[in-house]
Design a protein around this motif. Structure first.
Motif, PDB file in Angstrom:
ATOM      1  N   MET A   1       0.839  -1.182   0.000  1.00 38.23           N
ATOM      2  CA  MET A   1       0.000   0.000   0.000  1.00 38.23           C
ATOM      3  C   MET A   1       0.885   1.248   0.000  1.00 38.23           C
ATOM      4  O   MET A   1       1.737   1.410   0.862  1.00 38.23           O
ATOM      5  N   GLY A   2       0.684   2.106  -0.987  1.00 35.05           N
ATOM      6  CA  GLY A   2       1.459   3.327  -1.041  1.00 35.05           C
ATOM      7  C   GLY A   2       0.748   4.463  -0.327  1.00 35.05           C
ATOM      8  O   GLY A   2      -0.451   4.398  -0.064  1.00 35.05           O
ATOM      9  N   ILE A   3       1.503   5.494  -0.021  1.00 36.41           N
ATOM     10  CA  ILE A   3       0.931   6.690   0.610  1.00 36.41           C
ATOM     11  C   ILE A   3       0.753   7.757  -0.463  1.00 36.41           C
ATOM     12  O   ILE A   3       1.679   8.034  -1.227  1.00 36.41           O
ATOM     13  N   ASP A   4      -0.420   8.339  -0.518  1.00 36.33           N
ATOM     14  CA  ASP A   4      -0.712   9.433  -1.434  1.00 36.33           C
ATOM     15  C   ASP A   4      -0.169  10.714  -0.787  1.00 36.33           C
ATOM     16  O   ASP A   4      -0.882  11.399  -0.037  1.00 36.33           O
ATOM     17  N   PHE A   5       1.089  11.029  -1.080  1.00 34.40           N
ATOM     18  CA  PHE A   5       1.751  12.134  -0.378  1.00 34.40           C
ATOM     19  C   PHE A   5       1.064  13.484  -0.580  1.00 34.40           C
ATOM     20  O   PHE A   5       0.850  14.210   0.403  1.00 34.40           O
ATOM     21  N   PRO A   6       0.699  13.870  -1.812  1.00 32.69           N
ATOM     22  CA  PRO A   6       0.021  15.171  -1.956  1.00 32.69           C
ATOM     23  C   PRO A   6      -1.271  15.270  -1.136  1.00 32.69           C
ATOM     24  O   PRO A   6      -1.552  16.310  -0.520  1.00 32.69           O
ATOM     25  N   LYS A   7      -2.033  14.186  -1.079  1.00 42.10           N
ATOM     26  CA  LYS A   7      -3.268  14.180  -0.287  1.00 42.10           C
ATOM     27  C   LYS A   7      -2.972  14.454   1.184  1.00 42.10           C
ATOM     28  O   LYS A   7      -3.624  15.267   1.831  1.00 42.10           O
ATOM     29  N   TRP A   8      -1.950  13.776   1.729  1.00 41.93           N
ATOM     30  CA  TRP A   8      -1.668  13.910   3.160  1.00 41.93           C
ATOM     31  C   TRP A   8      -0.966  15.220   3.493  1.00 41.93           C
ATOM     32  O   TRP A   8      -1.121  15.747   4.591  1.00 41.93           O
ATOM     33  N   VAL A   9      -0.228  15.783   2.535  1.00 47.14           N
ATOM     34  CA  VAL A   9       0.320  17.138   2.730  1.00 47.14           C
ATOM     35  C   VAL A   9      -0.841  18.119   2.891  1.00 47.14           C
ATOM     36  O   VAL A   9      -0.837  18.970   3.788  1.00 47.14           O
ATOM     37  N   ASN A  10      -1.856  17.990   2.032  1.00 47.49           N
ATOM     38  CA  ASN A  10      -3.036  18.867   2.124  1.00 47.49           C
ATOM     39  C   ASN A  10      -3.762  18.691   3.451  1.00 47.49           C
ATOM     40  O   ASN A  10      -4.206  19.668   4.063  1.00 47.49           O
ATOM     41  N   GLU A  11      -3.888  17.432   3.891  1.00 46.80           N
ATOM     42  CA  GLU A  11      -4.536  17.154   5.189  1.00 46.80           C
ATOM     43  C   GLU A  11      -3.785  17.857   6.315  1.00 46.80           C
ATOM     44  O   GLU A  11      -4.386  18.451   7.209  1.00 46.80           O
ATOM     45  N   PHE A  12      -2.478  17.762   6.280  1.00 49.29           N
ATOM     46  CA  PHE A  12      -1.657  18.405   7.304  1.00 49.29           C
ATOM     47  C   PHE A  12      -1.879  19.918   7.288  1.00 49.29           C
ATOM     48  O   PHE A  12      -2.074  20.543   8.331  1.00 49.29           O
ATOM     49  N   GLU A  13      -1.829  20.510   6.099  1.00 46.27           N
ATOM     50  CA  GLU A  13      -1.985  21.964   5.980  1.00 46.27           C
ATOM     51  C   GLU A  13      -3.319  22.433   6.550  1.00 46.27           C
ATOM     52  O   GLU A  13      -3.385  23.476   7.200  1.00 46.27           O
ATOM     53  N   GLU A  14      -4.365  21.658   6.325  1.00 44.28           N
ATOM     54  CA  GLU A  14      -5.678  22.026   6.854  1.00 44.28           C
ATOM     55  C   GLU A  14      -5.702  21.986   8.380  1.00 44.28           C
ATOM     56  O   GLU A  14      -6.333  22.826   9.028  1.00 44.28           O
ATOM     57  N   GLN A  15      -5.007  21.024   8.956  1.00 48.81           N
ATOM     58  CA  GLN A  15      -4.998  20.893  10.417  1.00 48.81           C
ATOM     59  C   GLN A  15      -4.136  21.954  11.096  1.00 48.81           C
ATOM     60  O   GLN A  15      -4.352  22.285  12.251  1.00 48.81           O
ATOM     61  N   TRP A  16      -3.120  22.461  10.389  1.00 49.06           N
ATOM     62  CA  TRP A  16      -2.145  23.344  11.023  1.00 49.06           C
ATOM     63  C   TRP A  16      -2.252  24.798  10.593  1.00 49.06           C
ATOM     64  O   TRP A  16      -1.434  25.613  10.970  1.00 49.06           O
ATOM     65  N   GLU A  17      -3.300  25.154   9.834  1.00 50.24           N
ATOM     66  CA  GLU A  17      -3.358  26.519   9.323  1.00 50.24           C
ATOM     67  C   GLU A  17      -3.508  27.575  10.419  1.00 50.24           C
ATOM     68  O   GLU A  17      -3.164  28.736  10.222  1.00 50.24           O
ATOM     69  N   ASP A  18      -4.028  27.182  11.575  1.00 53.18           N
ATOM     70  CA  ASP A  18      -4.200  28.141  12.675  1.00 53.18           C
ATOM     71  C   ASP A  18      -3.123  28.004  13.751  1.00 53.18           C
ATOM     72  O   ASP A  18      -3.338  28.379  14.903  1.00 53.18           O
ATOM     73  N   LYS A  19      -1.976  27.465  13.379  1.00 50.02           N
ATOM     74  CA  LYS A  19      -0.906  27.268  14.360  1.00 50.02           C
ATOM     75  C   LYS A  19       0.381  27.948  13.877  1.00 50.02           C
ATOM     76  O   LYS A  19       1.354  27.294  13.530  1.00 50.02           O
ATOM     77  N   PRO A  20       0.367  29.287  13.866  1.00 44.32           N
ATOM     78  CA  PRO A  20       1.557  29.989  13.363  1.00 44.32           C
ATOM     79  C   PRO A  20       2.744  29.874  14.318  1.00 44.32           C
ATOM     80  O   PRO A  20       2.581  29.665  15.512  1.00 44.32           O
ATOM     81  N   ILE A  21       3.917  30.040  13.751  1.00 46.81           N
ATOM     82  CA  ILE A  21       5.149  30.037  14.536  1.00 46.81           C
ATOM     83  C   ILE A  21       5.710  31.462  14.521  1.00 46.81           C
ATOM     84  O   ILE A  21       5.684  32.142  13.489  1.00 46.81           O
ATOM     85  N   GLU A  22       6.188  31.915  15.663  1.00 47.52           N
ATOM     86  CA  GLU A  22       6.702  33.285  15.763  1.00 47.52           C
ATOM     87  C   GLU A  22       8.205  33.324  15.474  1.00 47.52           C
ATOM     88  O   GLU A  22       8.946  32.415  15.824  1.00 47.52           O
TER      89      GLU A  22
END
Length: 201
Positions: A1-22
């Motif tokens: 089973m392969g990992i759909d990397f672009p899909k999971w990159v998008n999933e990550f971005e959606e989860q972390w969009e409100d977690k900025p780093i200073e």
């Protein structure tokens, strides 16, 4: 089973969009970077090739998401943080880079990998248990019980990822192989592995 990397990159971005780093910009003002690929903070750090003790504190707060490590980090001298981060960010050897940072108080391998990644996201990746477990799904040949020696090596590195600099070397080698195969940055690979493991665990 392969990992759909672009899909999971998008999933990550959606989860972390409100977690900025200073981070400190070129004029010395605090800014927030909400980009999980660290576009602004990496440019700022690369322009000076070092971080301050306060920036280390902010990076730690971002990495730990609610837990605090401030009392340990603030015991470091600013000049020592600047010197060790300069060595790490300029090092061509991953082991040297991680070891330079983990000599600082309050800095283990995961935080050291985070400093390297916010500074150089195309080359480095954040190590944590989710991304490490995801690595076994992306590269099943390294975690197959039938291949005892390889499997034992994976398990030993997984067991010691918090403290052993050699484990980062092992991890980033596999991350870079995946990045080269998929045409992605090392940071994007760790993002995808993290999101994949979180969804599947």
């Amino acid at each position: 089973m392969g990992i759909d990397f672009p899909k999971w990159v998008n999933e990550f971005e959606e989860q972390w969009e409100d977690k900025p780093i200073e981070y400190l910009d070129e004029s010395g003002r605090w800014r927030k970077d909400a980009d999980p690929l660290f576009g602004s903070i990496s440019a700022a750090i690369q322009s000076r090739e070092e971080i301050s003790v306060t920036e280390l504190q902010k990076i730690s707060q971002w990495k730990l998401q609610g837990k605090r490590n401030d009392s340990n980090i603030t015991q470091n001298e600013t000049s020592e943080v600047e010197r060790r981060s300069r060595v790490a960010l300029q090092a061509s050897d991953d082991l040297e880079a991680i070891e330079s940072l983990t000599r600082l108080l309050g800095v283990g391998v995961p935080l050291a990998s985070t400093v390297l990644t916010v500074g150089r996201p195309t080359e480095h990746a954040i190590i944590d248990y989710r991304a490490f477990r995801g690595l076994a799904a992306a590269k099943p040949e390294i975690a197959t019980p039938e291949e005892y020696t390889t499997y034992a090596e994976f398990l030993e590195h997984f067991r010691t990822y918090l403290t052993k600099a050699e484990t980062y070397e092992y991890y980033i080698t596999h991350i870079r192989e995946l990045a080269a195969e998929r045409g992605l940055s090392s940071r994007e690979i760790d993002m995808a592995l993290w999101a994949f493991d979180k969804a599947k665990a």
